[in-house]
Design an enzyme around this catalytic site. Structure first.
Site, short mmCIF file in Angstrom:
data_model
loop_
_atom_site.label_atom_id
_atom_site.label_comp_id
_atom_site.label_asym_id
_atom_site.label_seq_id
_atom_site.Cartn_x
_atom_site.Cartn_y
_atom_site.Cartn_z
N TYR A 102 82.18 115.68 -5.69
CA TYR A 102 83.00 116.24 -4.62
C TYR A 102 84.48 115.91 -4.81
O TYR A 102 85.35 116.67 -4.35
CB TYR A 102 82.48 115.77 -3.26
CG TYR A 102 81.14 116.40 -2.99
CD1 TYR A 102 81.05 117.71 -2.54
CD2 TYR A 102 79.96 115.71 -3.26
CE1 TYR A 102 79.83 118.31 -2.35
CE2 TYR A 102 78.73 116.30 -3.08
CZ TYR A 102 78.67 117.61 -2.62
OH TYR A 102 77.45 118.21 -2.45
N ARG A 141 67.61 116.06 -21.75
CA ARG A 141 69.07 116.02 -21.78
C ARG A 141 69.51 114.86 -22.66
O ARG A 141 68.72 113.98 -22.99
CB ARG A 141 69.63 115.86 -20.37
CG ARG A 141 69.28 114.55 -19.71
CD ARG A 141 69.71 114.44 -18.27
NE ARG A 141 71.15 114.49 -18.10
CZ ARG A 141 71.81 114.07 -17.03
NH1 ARG A 141 71.12 113.59 -15.99
NH2 ARG A 141 73.11 114.13 -16.94
N ARG A 142 70.77 114.89 -23.05
CA ARG A 142 71.42 113.84 -23.84
C ARG A 142 70.93 113.77 -25.28
O ARG A 142 71.56 113.13 -26.12
CB ARG A 142 71.25 112.45 -23.19
CG ARG A 142 71.72 112.34 -21.76
CD ARG A 142 71.61 110.90 -21.28
NE ARG A 142 72.10 110.72 -19.92
CZ ARG A 142 71.33 110.67 -18.85
NH1 ARG A 142 70.01 110.78 -18.99
NH2 ARG A 142 71.83 110.51 -17.64
N HIS A 163 73.17 122.60 -15.03
CA HIS A 163 73.68 122.58 -13.66
C HIS A 163 75.11 122.06 -13.61
O HIS A 163 75.97 122.65 -12.95
CB HIS A 163 72.77 121.70 -12.80
CG HIS A 163 73.36 121.32 -11.48
ND1 HIS A 163 73.51 122.23 -10.45
CD2 HIS A 163 73.87 120.14 -11.03
CE1 HIS A 163 74.07 121.62 -9.41
NE2 HIS A 163 74.30 120.37 -9.73
N PHE A 164 75.38 120.96 -14.31
CA PHE A 164 76.74 120.41 -14.32
C PHE A 164 77.74 121.40 -14.92
O PHE A 164 78.89 121.48 -14.49
CB PHE A 164 76.78 119.11 -15.12
CG PHE A 164 76.27 117.92 -14.37
CD1 PHE A 164 76.46 117.79 -13.00
CD2 PHE A 164 75.59 116.90 -15.02
CE1 PHE A 164 75.99 116.69 -12.30
CE2 PHE A 164 75.11 115.79 -14.33
CZ PHE A 164 75.31 115.69 -12.97
N HIS A 165 77.29 122.16 -15.91
CA HIS A 165 78.21 123.12 -16.53
C HIS A 165 78.47 124.32 -15.62
O HIS A 165 79.49 124.99 -15.78
CB HIS A 165 77.67 123.57 -17.89
CG HIS A 165 77.92 122.56 -18.98
ND1 HIS A 165 77.10 121.47 -19.18
CD2 HIS A 165 78.91 122.45 -19.89
CE1 HIS A 165 77.57 120.75 -20.19
NE2 HIS A 165 78.68 121.32 -20.63
N HIS A 195 77.76 110.51 -7.38
CA HIS A 195 77.63 111.77 -6.65
C HIS A 195 78.91 112.17 -5.93
O HIS A 195 79.32 113.32 -6.02
CB HIS A 195 76.46 111.74 -5.67
CG HIS A 195 76.16 113.10 -5.13
ND1 HIS A 195 75.48 114.06 -5.85
CD2 HIS A 195 76.50 113.70 -3.97
CE1 HIS A 195 75.40 115.17 -5.15
NE2 HIS A 195 76.02 114.99 -4.01
#
Length: 563
Positions: free
Chosen positions: A237, A449-450, A384-386, A233
């Protein structure tokens, strides 16, 4: 080199400093490696969405999960780490300088990272490490993959120590002065990175390497995941804070404004340090081996990150409005209309800022105990990550590239490249909107996912997901076109643009801003508070995991194993 440094330190009272050619080569080496990673990882991403569309099959000998691992490792770890370190070195060189010794050690870090990257890449390409970028046990890779990851981490630690030493030397020469804002931010980010990577380093060195070499017969899966997400996580950041550096201190200069508040910027980074690390358990909400009490505690700490995020949003839009009104643009939104939309150095990061609105909202859903159960391990998380790293962060990095690369290579950002950059930004925004939206919707419908989705062929789920998988392929194709355009722009700026002097834009603080309090420079206190929060959030959960480990599984397998 020594003469260049002597001349540089003689002008140390002036700000910003002038970067030497040898320094520029160092910084460009990191950034160039990042763009190589962008092309390789982007190509793997294109293959993934084409396979998931159902209209393309990978050539014989290439496995989908091999492609998926390359995409995640190269873009999520290699691209970001190399670009961030190169960018941060440039910021430090410009604000506090770099000595001969620091310069040589920085090159050592580059080569250690590169050796590790090549080792890991070879194992993946040979099909010996199709374990995704999270490398969850009990999936097992070739030992060279884990050794390569360890070398990448060690190389990044070298960069940490160089950056810390740079500021320490500057503080010794400027007693009683506040550190330059950008140097302060870089040091915060590298403190966070170093503390966070201790978890994944422990897992790789004490669990995965002995296990993969055969020194241990078993591995504690839950402990390995917990140590990964202790790192995983704050990794987000580590990606995001360099973008914030550009937003706080670079963008105001580009739009002709000033930094709204130096104190606010520093305080937001201190808060990110506090609340970015002790929150990894919210990625493990569905795992039964962690007590719900500690999951709840870490969810609370996760939501605390909203505070510095809102501080950043307030600061940025205050900067935009004050700058516009000083230029005479009245009305409720006159300042907004007259922002430099035709300047790609501003446009690309601003589109990234906008993407962080839905991206941040999605993050709150991911971290919510109840809502997470709806989207956990679905392709919603990929979408979300994209939005966050692949749009907010990467578009900001592209915006930095437009001025940093010509500054380092002694060239100019020409009007034609600026126009092409605007096209590239629009292309990226359109492609990502289509692909990410389709991922979010398919995730809500239960799409995993994946997965390549091949195991669902002929099922009702595929019929329901089909349109969204095709939309992802369309969006991914547009994104790959954007990657090709960006690679062309990078090559143009690095080698073929006209010779000249491109500005390294560092903004000044507002003249009437409140003085920055010196207590913000209390590094030992900030690190102590961070460690205290980590110990509070992780000590009991990790003790419980070790105490209740399955029979026969040792928490750590080094230096003694379970042969």
């Amino acid at each position: 080199m020594a003469i260049e440094k002597l001349l540089k330190y003689e002008q140390d009272s002036r700000f910003p400093l002038t970067l030497s050619k040898s320094e520029s080569r160092l910084y460009m080496s990191f950034i160039s490696f990042a763009f190589i990673a962008l092309f390789v990882g982007g190509l793997m991403g294109l293959l993934q969405v084409l396979v998931r569309s159902g209209y393309y099959t990978l050539p014989a000998g290439i496995d989908y999960y091999q492609v998926l691992t390359v995409h995640g490792v190269v873009l999520g770890l290699v691209l970001t780490t190399y670009f961030i370190i190169g960018f941060q070195y440039a910021l430090m060189g410009k604000t506090v300088g770099i000595s001969d010794t620091q310069y040589r050690v920085a090159w050592l870090g580059f080569w250690v990272m590169t050796l590790g990257t090549v080792m890991a890449a070879i194992t993946i390409l040979y099909g010996k490490a199709s374990v995704l970028y999270t490398f969850y046990a009990p999936l097992q890779a070739h030992p060279a993959f884990y050794i390569g990851l360890a070398l990448v981490i060690i190389g990044s630690w070298i960069a940490c120590f160089v950056n810390w030493r740079q500021l320490y030397v500057w503080k010794k020469k400027h007693p009683g002065e506040k550190s330059p804002l950008l140097a302060f931010m870089v040091v915060i980010n590298m403190i966070m990175w170093f503390i966070a990577t201790l978890g994944v380093a422990a897992s790789v060195l004490l669990q995965f390497i002995p296990w993969s070499l055969g020194y241990a017969a078993t591995i504690d899966v839950l402990l390995s995941r917990t140590l990964f997400w202790y790192f995983g996580h704050p990794l987000v950041y580590f990606w995001l804070l360099p973008a914030y550096m550009a937003w706080y201190a670079i963008i105001p200069k580009i739009i002709g404004g000033k930094i709204f508040s130096d104190s606010l910027a520093r305080l937001s980074f201190v808060l990110f340090l506090f609340f970015s690390i002790p929150v990894g358990l919210h990625h493990q909400l569905t795992e039964p081996g962690v007590q719900t009490t500690w999951k709840f505690v870490q969810i609370i700490l996760t939501f605390m990150v909203v505070v510095p995020s809102l501080m950043t949003a307030f600061s940025m839009f205050a900067t935009f409005e004050i700058s516009g009104r000083r230029k005479g643009f009245g009305g409720l939104f006159g300042w907004f209309v007259h922002l430099p939309w035709k300047d790609v150095r501003f446009l690309a990061p601003f589109v990234g800022m906008l993407a962080f609105i839905p991206g941040g909202a999605g993050g709150l859903i991911n971290a919510s105990y109840q809502l997470n159960s709806v989207i956990h391990n679905t392709i919603w998380v990929t979408g979300h990550f994209h939005l966050t790293v692949a749009t907010t962060v990467i578009l900001t990095f592209f915006g930095i590239t437009y001025w940093l690369v010509p500054h380092l290579t002694g060239r100019k950002l020409t009007p034609s490249v600026n126009r092409l950059g605007i096209i590239q930004t629009i292309c990226w925004a359109v492609g990502m909107t289509i692909m990410s939206a389709a991922m979010h919707i398919q995730g809500l419908l239960g799409g995993p996912r994946r997965s390549s989705f091949s195991e669902y062929n002929g099922s009702e789920q595929v019929a329901e997901w089909g349109a969204y998988q095709v939309a992802q392929a369309i969006g991914g194709t547009i994104l790959f076109i954007g990657i090709v355009l960006m690679i062309y722009i990078f090559i143009k700026l690095a080698f073929f643009s006209p010779k000249g002097n491109e500005e390294f834009p560092i903004a000044e603080e507002e003249k009437d801003a409140e003085p920055t309090p010196m207590w913000l420079e209390k590094w030992k206190l900030w690190v102590a508070i961070t460690i205290a929060l980590i110990l509070f959030a992780y000590t009991i959960p990790i003790m419980d995991i070790i105490q209740h480990a399955p029979p026969g599984s040792a928490p750590f397998a080094w230096p003694i194993g379970n042969n």
